[in-house]
Design an enzyme around this catalytic site. Sequence first.
Site, PDB file in Angstrom:
ATOM      1  N   TRP A  15      42.773  39.653  31.950  1.00 56.06           N
ATOM      2  CA  TRP A  15      42.732  40.642  32.826  1.00 56.06           C
ATOM      3  C   TRP A  15      42.937  42.017  32.208  1.00 56.06           C
ATOM      4  O   TRP A  15      42.494  42.991  32.526  1.00 56.06           O
ATOM      5  CB  TRP A  15      43.976  40.298  33.884  1.00 56.06           C
ATOM      6  CG  TRP A  15      43.946  41.430  35.127  1.00 56.06           C
ATOM      7  CD1 TRP A  15      45.216  41.888  35.408  1.00 56.06           C
ATOM      8  CD2 TRP A  15      43.202  41.728  35.826  1.00 56.06           C
ATOM      9  NE1 TRP A  15      45.073  42.461  36.587  1.00 56.06           N
ATOM     10  CE2 TRP A  15      43.718  42.555  36.706  1.00 56.06           C
ATOM     11  CE3 TRP A  15      41.699  41.872  35.641  1.00 56.06           C
ATOM     12  CZ2 TRP A  15      43.216  43.281  37.614  1.00 56.06           C
ATOM     13  CZ3 TRP A  15      41.116  42.662  36.701  1.00 56.06           C
ATOM     14  CH2 TRP A  15      41.797  43.248  37.636  1.00 56.06           C
ATOM     15  N   GLY A 135      44.607  43.814  44.127  1.00 53.51           N
ATOM     16  CA  GLY A 135      43.372  43.589  45.087  1.00 53.51           C
ATOM     17  C   GLY A 135      42.588  42.598  44.732  1.00 53.51           C
ATOM     18  O   GLY A 135      42.915  42.122  43.908  1.00 53.51           O
ATOM     19  N   SER A 137      40.288  40.891  42.862  1.00 52.39           N
ATOM     20  CA  SER A 137      39.495  41.221  41.502  1.00 52.39           C
ATOM     21  C   SER A 137      39.635  39.994  40.697  1.00 52.39           C
ATOM     22  O   SER A 137      40.837  39.606  40.451  1.00 52.39           O
ATOM     23  CB  SER A 137      40.063  42.560  41.065  1.00 52.39           C
ATOM     24  OG  SER A 137      41.484  42.562  40.868  1.00 52.39           O
ATOM     25  N   LYS A 190      49.922  36.350  48.410  1.00 55.42           N
ATOM     26  CA  LYS A 190      48.722  35.440  48.331  1.00 55.42           C
ATOM     27  C   LYS A 190      48.528  34.432  47.395  1.00 55.42           C
ATOM     28  O   LYS A 190      47.797  33.696  47.841  1.00 55.42           O
ATOM     29  CB  LYS A 190      47.496  36.659  48.087  1.00 55.42           C
ATOM     30  CG  LYS A 190      47.428  37.493  47.189  1.00 55.42           C
ATOM     31  CD  LYS A 190      46.376  36.596  45.920  1.00 55.42           C
ATOM     32  CE  LYS A 190      46.654  37.261  44.578  1.00 55.42           C
ATOM     33  NZ  LYS A 190      45.748  36.476  43.543  1.00 55.42           N
ATOM     34  N   ASP A 243      42.695  40.623  49.160  1.00 60.64           N
ATOM     35  CA  ASP A 243      42.980  39.758  48.048  1.00 60.64           C
ATOM     36  C   ASP A 243      43.287  38.120  48.426  1.00 60.64           C
ATOM     37  O   ASP A 243      43.097  37.223  47.862  1.00 60.64           O
ATOM     38  CB  ASP A 243      44.304  40.102  47.403  1.00 60.64           C
ATOM     39  CG  ASP A 243      44.611  39.959  45.844  1.00 60.64           C
ATOM     40  OD1 ASP A 243      43.392  39.216  45.212  1.00 60.64           O
ATOM     41  OD2 ASP A 243      45.455  40.443  45.018  1.00 60.64           O
ATOM     42  N   SER A 253      39.987  31.256  41.416  1.00 59.09           N
ATOM     43  CA  SER A 253      41.286  31.613  41.720  1.00 59.09           C
ATOM     44  C   SER A 253      42.057  30.539  41.007  1.00 59.09           C
ATOM     45  O   SER A 253      41.931  29.211  41.487  1.00 59.09           O
ATOM     46  CB  SER A 253      41.771  31.898  43.165  1.00 59.09           C
ATOM     47  OG  SER A 253      43.042  31.732  43.201  1.00 59.09           O
ATOM     48  N   ASN A 255      45.223  29.776  41.240  1.00 59.11           N
ATOM     49  CA  ASN A 255      46.333  29.268  42.395  1.00 59.11           C
ATOM     50  C   ASN A 255      45.386  28.545  43.470  1.00 59.11           C
ATOM     51  O   ASN A 255      45.850  27.388  43.749  1.00 59.11           O
ATOM     52  CB  ASN A 255      46.808  30.563  43.169  1.00 59.11           C
ATOM     53  CG  ASN A 255      47.667  31.179  42.162  1.00 59.11           C
ATOM     54  OD1 ASN A 255      48.976  31.074  42.116  1.00 59.11           O
ATOM     55  ND2 ASN A 255      47.509  32.538  42.134  1.00 59.11           N
ATOM     56  N   LEU A 273      48.044  29.951  33.629  1.00 60.49           N
ATOM     57  CA  LEU A 273      49.300  30.290  34.177  1.00 60.49           C
ATOM     58  C   LEU A 273      49.041  30.303  35.581  1.00 60.49           C
ATOM     59  O   LEU A 273      47.914  31.061  36.155  1.00 60.49           O
ATOM     60  CB  LEU A 273      49.531  31.721  33.600  1.00 60.49           C
ATOM     61  CG  LEU A 273      50.978  32.414  34.396  1.00 60.49           C
ATOM     62  CD1 LEU A 273      52.140  31.651  34.202  1.00 60.49           C
ATOM     63  CD2 LEU A 273      50.839  33.927  34.157  1.00 60.49           C
TER      64      LEU A 273
END
Length: 326
Positions: A15, A135, A137, A190, A243, A253, A255, A273
């Site tokens: 990131w 946001g 991304s 989120k 998001d 994602s 998550n 992570l």
Amino acid sequence: MISHQTISIIGAGAWGTALANAASRAGRDVILYARDSAAAQRMSQTRENPKLPGIQLAATITVGSDLARAGKASAVLLVTPAQSLRQAAIALAPYLAPGTPVIVCAKGIERGTHKFMTEIVTDVAPRAVPAILSGPSFDIDVARGLPTAVTLATRDETLAKALVQALGSATFRPYHSTDVRGVEIGGAAKNVLAIAAGIVAGKQLGASALAALTTRGFAELMRLGVACGAKPETIAGLSGLGDLLLSCSSPQSRNFSHGLALGRGETPPRDRLVEGEFTAPVLIELANAKNVEMPVASAVAAVLGGRLSVDAAIEALLTRPFRSEG
């Protein structure tokens, strides 16, 4: 208008590297700080981050491990995991000039203290001006220069506008806001709700169930946001609903992928992570303190904490009493 020509990125993960490329496209001189000097040297020589294979670092990006130099930039992006942010901010603080904007790019709530990310910056770097960027991304999209829109918030609207001008380009479009808390809550919650969405997908409960889960999760997010003083339009914007939609709909994602594995009865991989794991119990503690009901997020926290099986958590949600929508 305030000018921010030199931008430092603290954290050379995927990131951080993506944001370095975005800042370079905006015409800034960029310092990408890596704590590991050997890693910094390799990235400087190869012009590539192994975490983003095939993505070349822009020519205007300087990679290094000199935190003092990075701290002298006119604006700093703090791109570390949420639970490591305090340590990173403490290390950075001595090198910051008074009034330097420190833009947090982590999504979470600190364990133990229940503090949001900008509150940590205020605690340990009081001379800095905290801001938050969040946001819908994915790092690979931003790194490649694919169109992305996010929210950048700080309490000073003039500064928020200036930072948007400093970081924005045709393909990376930050929208400015002064609702710092709203942006932070959206990013933190989120991640937890995306784990729930992944579980639904992993259990193959269908597209209708996934849409229902995402919508009811958004209702939880809105209730918590308003209770914490956020503006409803922020929760309904890029850093909240935007998001949430992205994270609840794609295996990109982390998550969502974590929940996907849980829903399939698999052991989630531990090589990446997953912020939602750390945020879930803290989010529920915050919700309880605000007397906000968050059944979906609570179910995720119970599954992650080993208090409920996936099947039991789903049954508990499906057998809740009927009620009006809201």
